[in-house]
Design an enzyme around this catalytic site. Structure first.
Site, PDB file in Angstrom:
ATOM      1  N   PHE A 138       5.975   8.451   3.973  1.00  0.00           N
ATOM      2  CA  PHE A 138       6.358   7.107   3.635  1.00  0.00           C
ATOM      3  C   PHE A 138       7.769   7.079   4.357  1.00  0.00           C
ATOM      4  O   PHE A 138       8.566   8.076   4.196  1.00  0.00           O
ATOM      5  CB  PHE A 138       6.552   6.937   2.315  1.00  0.00           C
ATOM      6  N   ASP A 209       5.573  13.824  -3.128  1.00  0.00           N
ATOM      7  CA  ASP A 209       5.366  12.600  -3.494  1.00  0.00           C
ATOM      8  C   ASP A 209       4.075  12.006  -3.903  1.00  0.00           C
ATOM      9  O   ASP A 209       3.356  11.802  -3.165  1.00  0.00           O
ATOM     10  CB  ASP A 209       6.021  11.914  -2.266  1.00  0.00           C
ATOM     11  N   TYR A 234       5.473   1.778 -10.820  1.00  0.00           N
ATOM     12  CA  TYR A 234       5.419   0.355 -10.478  1.00  0.00           C
ATOM     13  C   TYR A 234       4.026  -0.048 -10.144  1.00  0.00           C
ATOM     14  O   TYR A 234       3.574  -0.943  -9.807  1.00  0.00           O
ATOM     15  CB  TYR A 234       6.478  -0.408  -9.813  1.00  0.00           C
ATOM     16  N   LYS A 235       3.414   0.985  -9.334  1.00  0.00           N
ATOM     17  CA  LYS A 235       1.980   0.937  -8.763  1.00  0.00           C
ATOM     18  C   LYS A 235       0.956   0.923 -10.000  1.00  0.00           C
ATOM     19  O   LYS A 235       0.699   0.255 -10.796  1.00  0.00           O
ATOM     20  CB  LYS A 235       1.861   1.919  -7.704  1.00  0.00           C
ATOM     21  N   ARG A 383      -4.354  -3.433   3.656  1.00  0.00           N
ATOM     22  CA  ARG A 383      -4.440  -2.601   2.487  1.00  0.00           C
ATOM     23  C   ARG A 383      -4.867  -3.317   1.126  1.00  0.00           C
ATOM     24  O   ARG A 383      -4.310  -4.239   0.850  1.00  0.00           O
ATOM     25  CB  ARG A 383      -3.309  -1.911   2.443  1.00  0.00           C
TER      26      ARG A 383
HETATM   27  C1  PLP Z   1       4.989   7.055  -0.942  1.00  0.00           C
HETATM   28  C2  PLP Z   1       6.157   6.185  -1.402  1.00  0.00           C
HETATM   29  N1  PLP Z   1       7.400   7.020  -1.385  1.00  0.00           N
HETATM   30  C3  PLP Z   1       8.546   6.501  -1.806  1.00  0.00           C
HETATM   31  C4  PLP Z   1       8.780   5.128  -1.900  1.00  0.00           C
HETATM   32  C5  PLP Z   1       9.893   4.425  -2.154  1.00  0.00           C
HETATM   33  O1  PLP Z   1      10.151   4.371  -3.586  1.00  0.00           O
HETATM   34  P1  PLP Z   1      11.851   3.989  -4.156  1.00  0.00           P
HETATM   35  O2  PLP Z   1      11.669   2.351  -3.803  1.00  0.00           O
HETATM   36  O3  PLP Z   1      11.367   4.182  -5.616  1.00  0.00           O
HETATM   37  O4  PLP Z   1      12.753   4.742  -4.028  1.00  0.00           O
HETATM   38  C6  PLP Z   1       7.441   4.311  -2.105  1.00  0.00           C
HETATM   39  C7  PLP Z   1       7.522   2.956  -2.166  1.00  0.00           C
HETATM   40  O5  PLP Z   1       6.478   2.330  -2.461  1.00  0.00           O
HETATM   41  C8  PLP Z   1       6.145   4.975  -1.565  1.00  0.00           C
HETATM   42  O6  PLP Z   1       5.171   4.349  -1.511  1.00  0.00           O
END
Ligand code: PLP
Length: 424
Positions: A138, A209, A234-235, A383
Site C-alpha cells: 500500500f 500489514d 474498519y474494513k 474493486r
Molecule cells: C494495506 C493498507 N495499509 C495501510 C493503510 C493505511 O491505514 P491507516 O489509514 O489506518 O494508516 C491502508 C488503508 O486502507 C491499507 O489498505
C-alpha cells in the site's frame, strides 16, 4: 504455496439467479446479515474499504456517549473500563489472526503503528541497512518507510522489488522485510509463512500489514513465525470509519522492543508522572497516547460478532463469492472489455476481486447510481470486496447484471459519472 482446505474451494458453475438463492439458503453464515444495519436497495461490495455498520455498535455507541461520557464523565476511564479497552479488543482480534494472548493491542492507525514497529525492528538489527518491501505494498506504507528512514538518517536503503521477487531479494544485508499480505489492488496473497522463514534464515525480521486479510482469510501469525504485524479494523472487522488499528508483537520480542513514540500510555506507571520513561511490560508498551474511546467502543461491539464465527467458513464463502463474481463478469462483460486482474487460482486471492477497464472510475460511479457500491483504484481498477458476513450470492448475481447493463448501455459516459471528488 501451502494451501488450506478452504483454498481449494471451487466456484460452482452458476447460470441462474435461482441457483444463487439456493446457495444463500444453504449458507451457514446467512443469519449474520441480520447483525448489520444495511441501507435498503444497496448492494454493498465495499466491505474491504469500510465495513458495514453492526447494529450492536450503534447501541454501544449510544450507551458509550450517553451513559459513559455524558453521565459517567471522567470516572468512565475506570468505571466503564475505557482504559482497559485497547487490550480487551486486542484479545478479540488476536483470536482472528492466530496470535497468542497478550500479543495484540488496539491503537492508533496502521501508519502510526507501522512507524512504531519498523523503528523498533530496526533497533533490533543495528548493523543492517536494508528494508525490503514490494511495489504491491500500500503506497502509504511505503511513504511511512521513506519518512522513517529519512528521520533515522543512518543511511538505510529502502529496496522495493516486484512481489514475486521478494523471496530472491532476501539476503544478509536485509534488516526487515515488510509486506502487505494481500495486495489492495490485485488481491494477490503473499506466502506469509515461507517468506517469514526465508527472512529469519537470513537473520532479518518481518513486519506484516494485515489490512486486507483480517476478518476474511484465516491467519496464523504465531504459527507462521511472524515477528510484527499491523492491521486496520474498519474494513472486514466493521469497526466504523476511522476505528483504531491494531498491532501484534511476537511474545519473545515484547520485552526487547521499545516504541519510538514513547508516550504515557506505554509507560509502566502512567499516573506516577515520573519524568523518565519506563516502558510498560508486554504489548502495552506499544501504546503512545489517549485513544478514541467512542470509536473503540463501537469496534469492541463489532468484534463480538466473531465470537461464534468460524473463519474457515468465512474464507470458504468469501472465495465462493469472489469466484462467482469473477466468473459472471468474465462470461457477461469479458467481450465488453473488462478483464480480471490478480490471481486466477482461487486460493491465491484474498477477499476482494478486481477488474481492469479503461473507464473504471466512471463505471464505478454509474454502478453506485444503480445501487451497487464497489470502488475505484487508480488508474483503471474496479474493486469489489464482498464481506461474507452480510453479502449474499444473489447480491453478486445482481451486481454482475447491473455491471453488464452499465457497460452495454454506455451510461457511464455521462459527464455526471466522470466528476471526481476528494475521495475516490
Ligand atoms: C494495506 C493498507 N495499509 C495501510 C493503510 C493505511 O491505514 P491507516 O489509514 O489506518 O494508516 C491502508 C488503508 O486502507 C491499507 O489498505
Amino acid at each position: 504455496m501451502v494451501r488450506r482446505q478452504t483454498d481449494l474451494i471451487e466456484t460452482p458453475a452458476v447460470t441462474t439467479r435461482a441457483e444463487c438463492e439456493a446457495l444463500d439458503a444453504a449458507d451457514p453464515l446467512a443469519s449474520l446479515r441480520q447483525a448489520f444495519q444495511l441501507p435498503r436497495n444497496i448492494i454493498y461490495l465495499d466491505g474491504n474499504s469500510l465495513g458495514a455498520c453492526p447494529k450492536a455498535s450503534l447501541d454501544r455507541l449510544s450507551r458509550a456517549a450517553s451513559n459513559e461520557w455524558a453521565d459517567g464523565l471522567i470516572g468512565s476511564w475506570n468505571n466503564a473500563g475505557w482504559f482497559e479497552l485497547p487490550r480487551k479488543a486486542g484479545e478479540k482480534i488476536a483470536k482472528l489472526i492466530g496470535a497468542p494472548e497478550g500479543s495484540v493491542i488496539v491503537a492508533d492507525t496502521i501508519s502510526v503503528n507501522l512507524f512504531k514497529l519498523m523503528a523498533a525492528a530496526l533497533e533490533l538489527r543495528p548493523n543492517r541497512r536494508v528494508v525490503l518491501t514490494d511495489n504491491g505494498n500500500f503506497p502509504s506504507d511505503i511513504y511511512v518507510l521513506q519518512g522513517l528512514l529519512r528521520h533515522l538518517g543512518r543511511g538505510h536503503e529502502l529496496r522495493v522489488v516486484a512481489p514475486e521477487e521478494v523471496n530472491a531479494a532476501i539476503d544478509e544485508t536485509v534488516a526487515v522485510v515488510t509486506l502487505t499480505d494481500i495486495d489492495y489492488r490485485t488481491s494477490r496473497r503473499h506466502e506469509m509463512a515461507s517468506l517469514t522463514a526465508a527472512a529469519h534464515a537470513a537473520g532479518a525480521l518481518t513486519v506484516w500489514d494485515l489490512a486486507h486479510s483480517v476478518g476474511v482469510v484465516e491467519l496464523d501469525v504465531e504459527g507462521s513465525g511472524v515477528d510484527f504485524a499491523v492491521g486496520c479494523t474498519y474494513k472486514y472487522l466493521n469497526g466504523g470509519p476511522g476505528s483504531p488499528a491494531f498491532l501484534y508483537v511476537a511474545p519473545d520480542l515484547q520485552e526487547r522492543v521499545q516504541s519510538p513514540i514513547s508516550g504515557w500510555w506505554g509507560h509502566a506507571e502512567p499516573f506516577a508522572f515520573d519524568l523518565s520513561y519506563q516502558p510498560a511490560k508486554g504489548i502495552t508498551r506499544m501504546q503512545c497516547g489517549t485513544q478514541p474511546m467512542l470509536s473503540m467502543a463501537a469496534l469492541d461491539a463489532a468484534l463480538d460478532i466473531w465470537k461464534d464465527v468460524a473463519l474457515t467458513q468465512v474464507r470458504e464463502k468469501s472465495l465462493r463469492l469472489t469466484g462467482l463474481l469473477a466468473s459472471l463478469v468474465a462470461r457477461r462483460c469479458g467481450q465488453l472489455g473488462v478483464e480480471l486482474i490478480g490471481p486466477t487460482v482461487q486460493g491465491e486471492r484474498g477477499g476482494h476481486v478486481s477488474f481492469r477497464y479503461s473507464s473504471a472510475f466512471a463505471v464505478v460511479q454509474a454502478l453506485i447510481a444503480r445501487g451497487v457500491v464497489g470502488d475505484f483504484r487508480a488508474p483503471d481498477v474496479m474493486r469489489f470486496g464482498p464481506s461474507p458476513l452480510y453479502i449474499r450470492f444473489v447480491d453478486i448475481w445482481d451486481a454482475a447484471t447491473r455491471l453488464e447493463e452499465v457497460l452495454s448501455s454506455r451510461e457511464y459516459e455521462h459527464p455526471k459519472f466522470n466528476r471526481r471528488r476528494a475521495v475516490t
